[in-house]
Design a protein around this motif. Sequence first.
Motif, PDB file in Angstrom:
ATOM      1  N   GLY A  46      25.410 -26.687  -3.399  1.00  0.00           N
ATOM      2  CA  GLY A  46      23.722 -26.952  -4.088  1.00  0.00           C
ATOM      3  C   GLY A  46      23.592 -28.002  -4.845  1.00  0.00           C
ATOM      4  O   GLY A  46      24.144 -29.057  -4.788  1.00  0.00           O
ATOM      5  N   GLN A  47      22.797 -27.383  -5.896  1.00  0.00           N
ATOM      6  CA  GLN A  47      22.176 -28.622  -7.070  1.00  0.00           C
ATOM      7  C   GLN A  47      23.251 -28.778  -7.959  1.00  0.00           C
ATOM      8  O   GLN A  47      23.403 -28.227  -9.013  1.00  0.00           O
ATOM      9  CB  GLN A  47      21.050 -27.805  -7.689  1.00  0.00           C
ATOM     10  N   VAL A  48      24.245 -29.478  -7.478  1.00  0.00           N
ATOM     11  CA  VAL A  48      25.512 -30.053  -8.473  1.00  0.00           C
ATOM     12  C   VAL A  48      25.695 -31.316  -8.655  1.00  0.00           C
ATOM     13  O   VAL A  48      25.118 -32.196  -7.762  1.00  0.00           O
ATOM     14  CB  VAL A  48      26.918 -29.347  -7.945  1.00  0.00           C
ATOM     15  N   GLY A  49      26.179 -31.891  -9.939  1.00  0.00           N
ATOM     16  CA  GLY A  49      25.887 -33.381 -10.159  1.00  0.00           C
ATOM     17  C   GLY A  49      27.350 -33.920  -9.977  1.00  0.00           C
ATOM     18  O   GLY A  49      27.507 -35.154  -9.779  1.00  0.00           O
ATOM     19  N   ARG A  50      28.193 -32.916  -9.708  1.00  0.00           N
ATOM     20  CA  ARG A  50      29.619 -33.665  -9.663  1.00  0.00           C
ATOM     21  C   ARG A  50      30.134 -33.086  -8.319  1.00  0.00           C
ATOM     22  O   ARG A  50      30.049 -31.794  -8.143  1.00  0.00           O
ATOM     23  CB  ARG A  50      30.540 -33.331 -10.754  1.00  0.00           C
ATOM     24  N   THR A  51      30.823 -33.708  -7.592  1.00  0.00           N
ATOM     25  CA  THR A  51      31.447 -33.342  -6.270  1.00  0.00           C
ATOM     26  C   THR A  51      32.997 -33.772  -6.082  1.00  0.00           C
ATOM     27  O   THR A  51      33.282 -34.753  -7.031  1.00  0.00           O
ATOM     28  CB  THR A  51      30.619 -33.706  -5.078  1.00  0.00           C
ATOM     29  N   ASN A  52      33.902 -33.127  -5.347  1.00  0.00           N
ATOM     30  CA  ASN A  52      35.030 -33.426  -5.189  1.00  0.00           C
ATOM     31  C   ASN A  52      35.605 -33.108  -3.967  1.00  0.00           C
ATOM     32  O   ASN A  52      36.809 -33.271  -3.594  1.00  0.00           O
ATOM     33  CB  ASN A  52      36.099 -32.777  -6.416  1.00  0.00           C
TER      34      ASN A  52
END
Length: 193
Positions: A46-52
Amino acid sequence: MCVRHFSFGWTGALVAAALVAASALASPLASAETTPSGAPVVTVVGQVGRTNRDRFEPFSDAFFNYHEKSFTRAFAFDRAMLQALPQHEITVEAEGWPRAVTLRGPRLRSVLAEVAAKQGAGVSLMALDGYAIELSAAELNGMDWIVALSADGAPLGIGGRGPTWIAHSAGDGPASAELEARWIWSVFLIEVK
């Protein structure tokens, strides 16, 4: 064809080193691997600024697909990544339980900060069986929620209350059944709204 060569010099090298050091201080996982080396146990979407990890793909993400959960932004945590965050303990007990249980894991706020979750957002927590609850921003900030990885010193596993059990301390005495229903176990998905 023109090839340009850039030279940072000493000043540029110092600035680059300072930026790397600052980013390492901002996150407990910054110096550790931020891609799971083990099997992911919980994924924040969802509303996350970091992804991996890559966006949702129906075939590869069959369990998410089964629960009709798709996403474009996600951060997956394995046990080691969650254990790299500061750990906290709480003791929980509810009506009808034979005893109190001591849970250990990172604070939910720390997990959300790690993924740069949208400020002031609520979350939805989903268990393996599809049971889900919503937590408002006020609930997130008003209680000391933890993402438990162990109970009474034993790792939480699937078939028990794992892979993660999200709960908060209820204060003195056993919690009511209504409150216990908010302590969601077997959590695999946290969705930032």
